[in-house]
Design an enzyme around this catalytic site. Structure first.
Site, PDB file in Angstrom:
ATOM      1  N   THR A  85       0.849  -1.196   0.000  1.00  0.00           N
ATOM      2  CA  THR A  85       0.000   0.000   0.000  1.00  0.00           C
ATOM      3  C   THR A  85       0.881   1.243   0.000  1.00  0.00           C
ATOM      4  OG1 THR A  85      -0.068   0.084   2.413  1.00  0.00           O
ATOM      5  CG2 THR A  85      -1.863  -1.098   1.331  1.00  0.00           C
ATOM      6  N   PHE A  88      -1.606   6.709  -1.955  1.00  0.00           N
ATOM      7  CA  PHE A  88      -2.759   6.849  -2.860  1.00  0.00           C
ATOM      8  C   PHE A  88      -2.928   5.623  -3.757  1.00  0.00           C
ATOM      9  CE2 PHE A  88       0.996   8.774  -4.629  1.00  0.00           C
ATOM     10  CZ  PHE A  88       1.051   8.290  -5.929  1.00  0.00           C
ATOM     11  N   VAL A  91      -1.664  -2.246  -4.097  1.00  0.00           N
ATOM     12  CA  VAL A  91      -1.322  -3.277  -5.086  1.00  0.00           C
ATOM     13  C   VAL A  91      -1.875  -4.613  -4.616  1.00  0.00           C
ATOM     14  CG1 VAL A  91       0.543  -4.427  -6.346  1.00  0.00           C
ATOM     15  CG2 VAL A  91       0.794  -2.027  -5.700  1.00  0.00           C
ATOM     16  N   LYS A 111      -2.159  -2.719  -9.663  1.00  0.00           N
ATOM     17  CA  LYS A 111      -1.990  -1.480  -8.898  1.00  0.00           C
ATOM     18  C   LYS A 111      -3.223  -0.609  -9.130  1.00  0.00           C
ATOM     19  CE  LYS A 111       1.436   2.136  -7.958  1.00  0.00           C
ATOM     20  NZ  LYS A 111       2.830   2.535  -8.139  1.00  0.00           N
ATOM     21  N   TYR A 162       3.693 -10.281 -11.641  1.00  0.00           N
ATOM     22  CA  TYR A 162       3.840 -10.532 -10.201  1.00  0.00           C
ATOM     23  C   TYR A 162       5.211 -11.140  -9.926  1.00  0.00           C
ATOM     24  CZ  TYR A 162       3.172 -12.800  -5.652  1.00  0.00           C
ATOM     25  OH  TYR A 162       3.330 -13.214  -4.345  1.00  0.00           O
ATOM     26  N   PRO A 164       6.990 -13.014  -7.118  1.00  0.00           N
ATOM     27  CA  PRO A 164       6.679 -13.665  -5.835  1.00  0.00           C
ATOM     28  C   PRO A 164       7.811 -13.671  -4.814  1.00  0.00           C
ATOM     29  CG  PRO A 164       7.016 -15.310  -7.540  1.00  0.00           C
ATOM     30  CD  PRO A 164       7.085 -13.981  -8.219  1.00  0.00           C
ATOM     31  N   GLY A 166       9.438 -11.131  -3.509  1.00  0.00           N
ATOM     32  CA  GLY A 166       9.449 -10.009  -2.569  1.00  0.00           C
ATOM     33  C   GLY A 166      10.658  -9.111  -2.776  1.00  0.00           C
ATOM     34  N   ASP A 207      14.907   6.834  -7.929  1.00  0.00           N
ATOM     35  CA  ASP A 207      14.548   6.281  -6.611  1.00  0.00           C
ATOM     36  C   ASP A 207      15.135   4.884  -6.416  1.00  0.00           C
ATOM     37  OD1 ASP A 207      13.451   6.513  -4.102  1.00  0.00           O
ATOM     38  OD2 ASP A 207      11.449   5.833  -4.679  1.00  0.00           O
ATOM     39  N   LYS A 209      16.858   1.958  -4.797  1.00  0.00           N
ATOM     40  CA  LYS A 209      17.126   1.502  -3.424  1.00  0.00           C
ATOM     41  C   LYS A 209      16.637   0.060  -3.322  1.00  0.00           C
ATOM     42  CE  LYS A 209      12.803   3.580  -1.740  1.00  0.00           C
ATOM     43  NZ  LYS A 209      12.174   4.465  -0.747  1.00  0.00           N
ATOM     44  N   GLU A 211      14.510  -1.427  -1.530  1.00  0.00           N
ATOM     45  CA  GLU A 211      13.060  -1.606  -1.347  1.00  0.00           C
ATOM     46  C   GLU A 211      12.301  -1.572  -2.671  1.00  0.00           C
ATOM     47  OE1 GLU A 211      14.389   0.732   2.368  1.00  0.00           O
ATOM     48  OE2 GLU A 211      15.059   0.398   0.321  1.00  0.00           O
ATOM     49  N   ASN A 212      12.911  -0.993  -3.712  1.00  0.00           N
ATOM     50  CA  ASN A 212      12.233  -0.873  -5.012  1.00  0.00           C
ATOM     51  C   ASN A 212      12.683  -1.931  -6.011  1.00  0.00           C
ATOM     52  OD1 ASN A 212      10.610   1.210  -4.243  1.00  0.00           O
ATOM     53  ND2 ASN A 212      11.893   2.818  -5.096  1.00  0.00           N
ATOM     54  N   ASP A 225       8.073   0.493  -9.006  1.00  0.00           N
ATOM     55  CA  ASP A 225       7.742   1.821  -8.489  1.00  0.00           C
ATOM     56  C   ASP A 225       8.426   2.940  -9.268  1.00  0.00           C
ATOM     57  OD1 ASP A 225       6.762   3.932  -7.122  1.00  0.00           O
ATOM     58  OD2 ASP A 225       7.162   3.126  -5.134  1.00  0.00           O
ATOM     59  N   THR A 243      15.280   9.028  -1.716  1.00  0.00           N
ATOM     60  CA  THR A 243      15.432   8.593  -0.330  1.00  0.00           C
ATOM     61  C   THR A 243      16.736   9.193   0.198  1.00  0.00           C
ATOM     62  OG1 THR A 243      14.264   6.573  -0.884  1.00  0.00           O
ATOM     63  CG2 THR A 243      15.630   6.500   1.094  1.00  0.00           C
TER      64      THR A 243
END
Length: 397
Positions: A85, A88, A91, A111, A162, A164, A166, A207, A209, A211-212, A225, A243
């Site tokens: 999430t 705004f 996913v 999304k 997708y 899977p 992560g 961006d 990093k 996490e993306n 992202d 970031t």
């Protein structure tokens, strides 16, 4: 005679009937197109074959992926579980509803962006950039594929492949740091992403990093992202975004920046892969910014001299001397000694298995994603005033 009299007495009956028949014809044509499109999506989901750079460059409406769909609807998908999430967007893991035989197991990430929230949070331009960049790069082996986009009255939708496995971030935290071969493999895939974005599309990602970056079922990376991505080509832009630990000095100084910011962030990322934390860090973001602008790197003694040389070349404050941004572009990074064992062509075509292959129970396995609270039912609606002012901005969807 009777028919003629009937026509005179009921002139709009036949007109209404004709209109109704035309409406039914259109609906049935749309239903057929929808069934066909869902089958095409499922076929792509099964193969997920990367496209050659020249094929990716095609107009998105001429590709199997990346197009704007005029027939897909939210009801064509079964929402299985929230994968993430944002302020705004949400996913979802989804599968096709009423799929044809053999297509039932194809899953995607959907999304969903609510138009009212996008407008309220002043994200219209970012959302348009994201959709258009993803359409332009759809089919790249290491960028999340936007299979299609569509919209309804209230929301915008991007249907994505997708991944899977992560986030890379989770694997890095569990392992503390990656060994050199793992770091080299994933860093090399990112070099291919940046080369394509910068040199074929003129896009700064802005961006980068852990996490993306997601890991797919075969252990390859997928960059996700694209909310900050922007087509800059040879111009400079001034938006402060990214970031703190990964910001380039020119972004902090607000002197104007271009694609060179991604090579700086790439240097920080390689450092974090090898060490387990970024080189510039403090609890106070202002202190981080001071360290970045000063640009003094400290390396642990165990780091190889080639890795130090690569990171130093990338994290150079002067953009005219920054590796990746100097004459030769990405090829200067690819030819660096740290990447001497990489077969770039085999890597692009995914012929080498990734070093981290996630253990999965099946294509819809979500064990590598967190649990999220259900969506709030109290949400602002997309008003008539909003529609009049902004609907044209969403036409690309």
């Amino acid at each position: 005679m009777a028919a003629a009299v009937h026509k005179l007495l009921h002139p709009h009956r036949s007109r209404d009937q004709a209109r109704e028949e035309e409406h039914e014809r259109q609906n049935s044509a749309m239903d057929r197109a929808r069934v066909e499109e869902k089958h095409t999506l499922a076929q792509w989901g099964e193969k997920k074959a990367p496209l050659e750079p020249g094929q990716i460059d095609k107009d998105p409406d001429q590709k199997m992926v990346g197009h704007s769909s005029h027939v897909l609807r939210k009801k064509d998908f079964e929402l299985i579980k929230t994968l993430g999430t944002g302020t705004f967007a949400r996913v979802w893991l989804v599968r096709l509803n009423d799929a044809q035989k053999g297509d039932e197991n194809q899953v995607f990430a959907l999304k969903i962006l609510r138009k009212a929230d996008v407008i309220r949070l002043k994200q219209v331009e970012h959302v348009r950039n994201e959709r258009n960049v993803l359409a332009a790069v759809a089919g790249h082996p290491f960028i999340t594929t936007m299979v299609a986009s569509f919209q309804d009255h209230d929301s915008l939708y991007m249907l994505l492949d997708y991944c899977p496995g992560g986030e890379v971030f989770s694997y890095l935290r569990r392992a503390r740091r990656f060994n050199e071969p793992t770091s080299q493999f994933y860093a090399a895939e990112i070099v291919l992403i940046l080369e394509f974005l910068h040199e074929r599309e003129g896009v700064a990602y802005r961006d980068l990093k852990p996490e993306n970056i997601l890991i797919d079922a075969e252990g390859h990376l997928k960059l996700v992202d694209f909310g900050f991505a922007k087509k800059v080509e040879n111009r400079e832009t001034y938006t402060l975004c990214g970031t703190p630990e990964y910001l380039a000095p020119e972004v902090i100084r607000n002197t104007g920046h271009g694609t060179a910011v991604d090579w700086w962030a790439f240097g920080i990322l390689v450092y974090e892969f090898l060490v387990g934390q970024p080189p510039f860090w403090d609890q106070n973001p202002m202190k981080i910014y001071e360290q970045i602008v000063e640009g003094r790197l400290r390396f642990p003694s165990a780091m190889s001299s080639e890795a130090r040389d690569l990171i130093s070349g990338l994290c150079t404050v002067d953009t005219s001397k920054r590796l990746g941004n100097i004459s030769g572009g990405a090829s200067t990074v690819k030819s660096h000694a740290w990447f001497k064992d990489i077969d770039w062509d085999a890597l692009y075509h995914r012929k080498i298995q990734g070093p981290i292959v996630p253990h999965l129970r099946g294509p819809a396995d979500t064990r590598n994603f967190d649990e999220y609270e259900p969506e709030s039912i109290h949400r602002e609606g997309y008003t008539k005033e909003m529609q009049e002012k902004y609907e044209d901005s969403f036409k690309d969807f």
